[in-house]
Design a protein around this motif. Structure first.
Motif, mmCIF file in Angstrom:
data_model
loop_
_atom_site.group_PDB
_atom_site.id
_atom_site.type_symbol
_atom_site.label_atom_id
_atom_site.label_comp_id
_atom_site.label_asym_id
_atom_site.label_seq_id
_atom_site.Cartn_x
_atom_site.Cartn_y
_atom_site.Cartn_z
ATOM 1 N N PRO A 123 -13.454 18.831 30.249
ATOM 2 C CA PRO A 123 -13.347 17.368 30.338
ATOM 3 C C PRO A 123 -14.338 16.637 29.424
ATOM 4 O O PRO A 123 -14.051 15.527 28.981
ATOM 5 C CB PRO A 123 -13.638 17.065 31.811
ATOM 6 N N GLY A 124 -15.471 17.258 29.128
ATOM 7 C CA GLY A 124 -16.468 16.609 28.288
ATOM 8 C C GLY A 124 -16.511 17.112 26.863
ATOM 9 O O GLY A 124 -17.396 16.729 26.102
ATOM 10 N N ASP A 125 -15.572 17.980 26.473
ATOM 11 C CA ASP A 125 -15.583 18.566 25.129
ATOM 12 C C ASP A 125 -14.194 18.454 24.512
ATOM 13 O O ASP A 125 -13.292 19.214 24.857
ATOM 14 C CB ASP A 125 -16.013 20.028 25.195
ATOM 15 N N PRO A 126 -14.014 17.525 23.577
ATOM 16 C CA PRO A 126 -12.690 17.328 22.978
ATOM 17 C C PRO A 126 -12.237 18.487 22.087
ATOM 18 O O PRO A 126 -11.076 18.534 21.693
ATOM 19 C CB PRO A 126 -12.858 16.044 22.157
ATOM 20 N N HIS A 127 -13.132 19.419 21.784
ATOM 21 C CA HIS A 127 -12.783 20.541 20.914
ATOM 22 C C HIS A 127 -12.245 21.743 21.695
ATOM 23 O O HIS A 127 -11.759 22.699 21.101
ATOM 24 C CB HIS A 127 -13.983 20.948 20.052
ATOM 25 N N ILE A 128 -12.342 21.690 23.017
ATOM 26 C CA ILE A 128 -11.748 22.750 23.842
ATOM 27 C C ILE A 128 -10.261 22.464 23.954
ATOM 28 O O ILE A 128 -9.845 21.419 24.443
ATOM 29 C CB ILE A 128 -12.421 22.817 25.233
ATOM 30 N N LEU A 129 -9.461 23.420 23.490
ATOM 31 C CA LEU A 129 -8.012 23.246 23.431
ATOM 32 C C LEU A 129 -7.293 23.822 24.643
ATOM 33 O O LEU A 129 -6.161 23.447 24.942
ATOM 34 C CB LEU A 129 -7.472 23.900 22.157
ATOM 35 N N ALA A 130 -7.937 24.782 25.314
ATOM 36 C CA ALA A 130 -7.363 25.424 26.497
ATOM 37 C C ALA A 130 -8.482 26.177 27.192
ATOM 38 O O ALA A 130 -9.584 26.319 26.655
ATOM 39 C CB ALA A 130 -6.236 26.383 26.110
ATOM 40 N N VAL A 131 -8.176 26.685 28.382
ATOM 41 C CA VAL A 131 -9.139 27.504 29.114
ATOM 42 C C VAL A 131 -8.545 28.892 29.346
ATOM 43 O O VAL A 131 -7.344 29.049 29.512
ATOM 44 C CB VAL A 131 -9.555 26.871 30.463
ATOM 45 N N ALA A 132 -9.437 29.884 29.302
ATOM 46 C CA ALA A 132 -9.101 31.241 29.729
ATOM 47 C C ALA A 132 -9.788 31.379 31.074
ATOM 48 O O ALA A 132 -11.019 31.357 31.152
ATOM 49 C CB ALA A 132 -9.621 32.264 28.738
ATOM 50 N N SER A 133 -8.998 31.466 32.140
ATOM 51 C CA SER A 133 -9.593 31.385 33.462
ATOM 52 C C SER A 133 -8.826 32.220 34.481
ATOM 53 O O SER A 133 -7.655 32.531 34.287
ATOM 54 C CB SER A 133 -9.625 29.923 33.917
ATOM 55 N N ASP A 134 -9.540 32.537 35.566
ATOM 56 C CA ASP A 134 -8.909 33.239 36.687
ATOM 57 C C ASP A 134 -8.321 32.270 37.706
ATOM 58 O O ASP A 134 -7.713 32.692 38.680
ATOM 59 C CB ASP A 134 -9.896 34.202 37.344
ATOM 60 N N VAL A 135 -8.514 30.970 37.474
ATOM 61 C CA VAL A 135 -7.929 29.930 38.329
ATOM 62 C C VAL A 135 -7.393 28.806 37.445
ATOM 63 O O VAL A 135 -7.936 28.562 36.367
ATOM 64 C CB VAL A 135 -8.961 29.352 39.332
ATOM 65 N N PRO A 136 -6.353 28.116 37.884
ATOM 66 C CA PRO A 136 -5.852 27.005 37.080
ATOM 67 C C PRO A 136 -6.799 25.813 37.142
ATOM 68 O O PRO A 136 -7.412 25.554 38.183
ATOM 69 C CB PRO A 136 -4.501 26.668 37.714
ATOM 70 N N PRO A 137 -6.911 25.074 36.046
ATOM 71 C CA PRO A 137 -7.705 23.839 36.074
ATOM 72 C C PRO A 137 -7.051 22.840 37.031
ATOM 73 O O PRO A 137 -5.840 22.888 37.254
ATOM 74 C CB PRO A 137 -7.649 23.327 34.641
#
Length: 166
Positions: A123-137
């Motif tokens: 939410p605070g970083d416009p350069h993050i395009l997606a997340v690799a995660s074990d839970v959905p955002p």
């Protein structure tokens, strides 16, 4: 040279993700380098070694070389190195994965594990395009499962090659 960042809190699995996608990226015929920023005071040199003695005597840099690898120990006594300066030191390669350097305007993937208890970075970083995660955002932000190595590798390639950074 293309550059792609991997962001996340300590313990989220950034290095593990890099370790797991590297063989797939190499299988595509790419030469891949990694730059890892550390906030920890580290030193690969040891007191009393010739390289340590040269640095302590004032050498700005010491290059160690063997038949199998080289390492450059560069002293940054006044200011920390900038990412662009580090990229310029790398040998020619197709892709550089950058772990850390979160203030640099490069496309990146956030690695997030629920077990860390840390907040999301995207939410605070416009350069993050997606997340690799074990839970959905919580808000439907683009997510790739942490164990989906082929989709993660494809995502990195797609976005590293759609953003010219170096």
């Amino acid at each position: 040279m293309r550059v792609f960042g991997i962001a996340g809190y300590s313990g989220s699995g950034k290095t593990t993700l890099i370790e797991r996608v590297l063989p797939q990226l190499r299988a595509c015929g790419l030469s891949v380098a990694v730059i890892k920023h550390t906030h920890h005071d580290f030193d690969i040199d040891r007191p009393g070694k010739d390289s340590w003695r040269a640095r302590e005597a004032g050498a700005a840099a010491v290059l160690l070389a063997s038949d199998h690898r080289t390492a450059v120990l560069t002293e940054h006594r006044d200011t920390p190195p900038r990412l662009d300066a580090l990229l310029a030191q790398l040998p020619p390669c197709d892709l550089v994965l950058v772990e850390g350097y979160k203030r640099e305007p490069i496309p990146r993937l956030e690695v997030h594990r629920a077990a860390t208890g840390k907040p999301w970075l995207y939410p605070g970083d416009p350069h993050i395009l997606a997340v690799a995660s074990d839970v959905p955002p919580p808000d439907g932000f683009p997510r790739i499962d942490l164990d989906a190595i082929s989709p993660l590798s494809d995502f990195i390639l797609e976005h590293a090659y759609s953003h010219r950074t170096a």
